[in-house]
Enzyme design. Structure first.
Site, PDB file in Angstrom:
ATOM      1  N   GLU A  11       4.345  81.390  48.521  1.00 42.61           N
ATOM      2  CA  GLU A  11       5.621  80.866  49.012  1.00 42.61           C
ATOM      3  C   GLU A  11       6.808  81.132  48.099  1.00 42.61           C
ATOM      4  OE1 GLU A  11       3.621  76.978  50.947  1.00 42.61           O
ATOM      5  OE2 GLU A  11       2.964  78.159  49.256  1.00 42.61           O
ATOM      6  N   ASP A  84       0.410  77.250  50.040  1.00 41.32           N
ATOM      7  CA  ASP A  84      -0.114  76.007  49.464  1.00 41.32           C
ATOM      8  C   ASP A  84      -1.352  75.489  50.200  1.00 41.32           C
ATOM      9  OD1 ASP A  84       1.713  75.868  47.441  1.00 41.32           O
ATOM     10  OD2 ASP A  84       3.040  74.443  48.438  1.00 41.32           O
ATOM     11  N   ASP A  86      -2.391  72.913  51.712  1.00 38.69           N
ATOM     12  CA  ASP A  86      -2.230  71.698  52.504  1.00 38.69           C
ATOM     13  C   ASP A  86      -1.869  72.091  53.927  1.00 38.69           C
ATOM     14  OD1 ASP A  86       0.414  72.497  52.306  1.00 38.69           O
ATOM     15  OD2 ASP A  86       1.039  70.839  51.030  1.00 38.69           O
ATOM     16  N   GLU A  88       0.931  71.954  55.608  1.00 40.20           N
ATOM     17  CA  GLU A  88       2.161  72.729  55.731  1.00 40.20           C
ATOM     18  C   GLU A  88       1.928  74.171  55.297  1.00 40.20           C
ATOM     19  OE1 GLU A  88       6.916  72.282  54.673  1.00 40.20           O
ATOM     20  OE2 GLU A  88       5.450  71.011  53.667  1.00 40.20           O
ATOM     21  N   TYR A 293      -2.325  71.265  41.848  1.00 39.03           N
ATOM     22  CA  TYR A 293      -1.434  71.038  42.987  1.00 39.03           C
ATOM     23  C   TYR A 293      -0.912  69.606  42.998  1.00 39.03           C
ATOM     24  CZ  TYR A 293       0.533  71.572  47.643  1.00 39.03           C
ATOM     25  OH  TYR A 293       1.402  71.639  48.704  1.00 39.03           O
ATOM     26  N   ARG A 295       0.706  67.723  45.447  1.00 39.04           N
ATOM     27  CA  ARG A 295       0.763  66.856  46.634  1.00 39.04           C
ATOM     28  C   ARG A 295      -0.657  66.452  47.011  1.00 39.04           C
ATOM     29  NH1 ARG A 295       4.515  70.859  47.261  1.00 39.04           N
ATOM     30  NH2 ARG A 295       6.688  70.119  47.254  1.00 39.04           N
ATOM     31  N   HIS A 342      -8.096  67.374  48.185  1.00 38.11           N
ATOM     32  CA  HIS A 342      -7.572  67.938  46.943  1.00 38.11           C
ATOM     33  C   HIS A 342      -8.135  67.216  45.741  1.00 38.11           C
ATOM     34  CE1 HIS A 342      -3.737  69.300  49.223  1.00 38.11           C
ATOM     35  NE2 HIS A 342      -4.671  70.214  49.257  1.00 38.11           N
TER      36      HIS A 342
END
Length: 679
Positions: A11, A84, A86, A88, A293, A295, A342
């Site tokens: 990203e 990422d 997750d 999103e 990570y 989040r 995670h």
């Protein structure tokens, strides 16, 4: 790898730079710069007439970048989508795959990889284990985006029409506002209740001991001075005799490693960081390869990292400092809303100590890294042990107590202490024996009043949102940021207060959309989204069960709600053209003063506050201003006659006559230019 030309797409450019350091020339690494594809901003973007199908378009300004990625994909033998780990990130990869697969030749080349940390081993292991896009994660993200879009794009226009332009409503944002308004209402309705404390100051040799009143056989509350005086009269000159001594050991468990929420809370308490600042710093640390990570709501630690931490602790501190069990989440926690399995947030390597990191990182990044490092290390360490002593003393029919506590083994406290840990001091008691008599020096009685609930801070609001199951790790900081940007809430020091505008918006939401702002409903929605991510529920089922009621409520509100007028905040500053009291307005660059006589009088002035201290160069009052990038700096109010400017208040600042926050009536910028501080 058999392939000689591999394309990895992430990203951000920062990730590109980090990954390129440890991959060979056969890998090209490029970035999407965030989302490439999304629903249009100019319209609802959801076809409510045809199965709630979302409409996706290339984001304005991203066309050239997408074309460039397609060109690179054409030349590649393998394409790894490494956004990422997750929901999103999965959705970004899915959109990108759909675009790249418009060229049929790309279909066999595209795979998805994820890594929880940007290190050489993590990336290389991910390349060995490519997979397909996880459509369950994508669908969970689609459901969230569609529901949030339906709420925001149907209710926000109503707020514009009935209250003021530029307002917004949101599924999580509106619940957070409701929680803040509830707290403010509790504070306003709070009626203080009187209570008293009574201490006996006793003498043991030359040492004074403070014993607290307990009661009789049971604990007794003291609600008035008359009650206290009656007790003192009964005690009279009775001796204080030790009736019971209990010694024990108290264990203070090591803390769990950070989740997103606990990191935000502790950074706010220990470092004074806003949630948005914490997330920005953590994002940089992650992309540069320093932490895992950011989040996550899991406290799980990978076996390899756990073993490495325990070995490190044994070598640095000794085997007795290693936690014999495991500092992991409870079974109950493990069953609740864990963000895609995670790990917790931890440093990628314990070999980079905070001392070494200090030389490599900017100050605030270092401070957050040090907090994460020490918290993770502490989570693998033994509990701290305290020797405790509880002594009961009888004076007639009443009991007083003495409590002592002394740290006997520091355990995890040797590396990590919260503000609460630092406040806990050793209290030593002298050697006492049952039956021993202590003489009375004096009594100390004091009146108190119960306190209302505390105002929310960013840290306590994040904690409350998490406890109620509202939102997810990635939503806490943006939610608070939106409430501040919309001026529904304001911050004074660390405390959050609701504004008149926030109260008006919340009142309209309560009366017309009670379900949207119901915490139980919103928490249940998060559970449903988790169910989609787990492959147990179809995402459109959730939307079709939700939207009809929302549509009906919006139509009813459009017809029934009357327009609400929010008055601008009036100041003591007089308009120098017409004499009216100027009001505070908000523009793209923040507050300014405007004449309420608009359009007859169009006078405006900059909004500037006094800083509360005097200029060290000339003695005039200093004022607070903002740089072009929005940073606060301080300058002399006599600028340009005096050019004093500074980013921070001087340590030896002299307090001025004007209070910090009082409005400074700035001269017209036509004749007196404003100072400019280079960022």
């Amino acid at each position: 790898m058999a392939s000689t030309n591999n394309l990895i797409i992430v990203e951000s450019p920062a990730k590109v730079k980090t990954i390129k350091k440890f991959l060979g020339k056969q890998y090209t690494v490029d970035a999407t710069m965030g989302h490439l594809i999304d629903m249009p901003k100019s319209s609802l973007g959801v076809d409510v007439e045809h199965d709630y199908e979302p409409k996706y378009i290339t984001i304005r300004g991203k066309g050239e970048l997408l074309a460039k990625l397609k060109k690179e994909a054409k030349k590649a033998d393998r394409i790894y989508l490494a956004t990422d780990p997750d929901r999103e990130g999965e959705a970004i990869s899915w959109h990108l795959r759909n675009e790249l697969e418009k060229d049929e030749k790309n279909k066999a080349k595209i795979t998805r990889i994820t890594f929880n940390e940007i290190t050489k081993n993590a990336v290389k292991n991910a390349l060995k284990s490519p997979r397909d896009i996880d459509m369950d994660l994508v669908d969970a993200q689609q459901a969230r985006r569609v529901i949030d879009r339906l709420v925001g794009y149907t209710i926000s226009p109503l707020l514009w029409k009935k209250i003021r332009k530029g307002l917004s409503a949101g599924r999580v944002q509106s619940v957070a506002l409701r929680m803040i308004c509830d707290r403010e209402a509790q504070i306003a309705a709070f009626i203080p209740e009187e209570y008293w404390s009574l201490d006996a100051i006793l003498l043991h040799g030359k040492k004074k001991l403070t014993a607290a009143f307990y009661g009789g056989e049971k604990k007794q509350a003291l609600s008035s001075e008359a009650e206290v005086d009656a007790i003192l009269q009964k005690i009279g000159k009775d001796d204080f005799i030790v009736s019971d001594i209990r010694k024990s050991e108290r264990r203070k468990k090591a803390p769990l490693p950070f989740t997103t929420s606990t990191m935000q809370q502790e950074a706010a308490k220990s470092l004074g960081f806003a949630t948005s600042k914490t997330m920005k710093l953590a994002q940089t640390l992650y992309e540069d390869g320093y932490i895992t990570y950011l989040r996550t709501d899991s406290t799980r630690i990978a076996d390899e990292a756990d073993a490495a931490a325990r070995s490190f602790i044994a070598a640095q501190f000794g085997e007795h400092y290693v936690n014999g069990g495991s500092s992991v989440q409870s079974k109950a926690q493990a069953e609740v809303k864990i963000q895609d399995a995670h790990e917790a947030i931890r440093p990628t390597s314990l070999e980079l100590s905070p001392e070494e990191a200090k030389a490599k990182l900017p100050r605030d990044e270092f401070r957050l890294y040090q907090l994460i490092y020490k918290r993770f290390l502490a989570s693998r360490m033994s509990a701290a042990l305290y020797s405790t002593e509880s002594v009961k003393l009888r004076a007639g029919e009443y009991v007083f107590t003495l409590n002592g506590s002394k740290l006997s083994f520091d355990g995890f406290l040797s590396v990590y202490m919260t503000e609460e840990d630092k406040a806990e001091k050793d209290v030593s008691l002298p050697e006492l024996t049952v039956g021993e008599q202590l003489s009375l020096d004096s009594f100390d009685k004091e009146q108190h009043f119960t306190q209302p609930p505390a105002h929310y801070t960013e840290a306590s609001l994040v904690k409350a949102l998490e406890e109620d199951g509202i939102g997810r790790p990635s939503t806490y900081a943006p939610t608070i940021g939106t409430l501040l940007a919309r001026r529904y809430i304001a911050k004074e020091k660390k405390n959050i207060f609701v504004t008149e505008l926030g109260l008006a918006v919340d009142d309209m939401m309560q009366k017309n959309f009670p379900t949207i702002i119901d915490t139980a409903f919103t928490a249940n929605m998060e559970s449903l989204l988790d169910s989609v991510a787990a492959g147990k529920t179809k995402w459109k089922t959730i939307v079709e069960n939700f939207y009809p009621d929302l549509e009906e409520a919006v139509e009813k509100a459009q017809a029934e709600v009357e327009k609400i007028t929010i008055r601008d905040e009036e100041t003591d500053v007089l308009c120098d053209k017409c004499g009216r009291h100027m009001v505070i307005k908000y523009g793209p660059h923040g507050k300014f003063l405007a004449c309420p006589g608009f359009p007859e009088c169009r006078n405006t002035k900059p909004y500037v506050e006094y800083a509360g201290f005097t200029c060290p160069d000339c003695g005039a009052e200093c004022v607070k201003r903002r740089s072009k990038k929005g940073r606060i700096f301080y300058s002399c109010s006599r600028y340009p006659e005096c050019e004093y400017m500074t980013w921070s208040k001087p340590k030896e600042a002299v307090v001025g006559e004007k209070k910090d926050g009082d409005i400074f009536v700035a001269p017209s910028t036509d004749t007196n230019p404003e100072p400019v501080m280079p960022d």
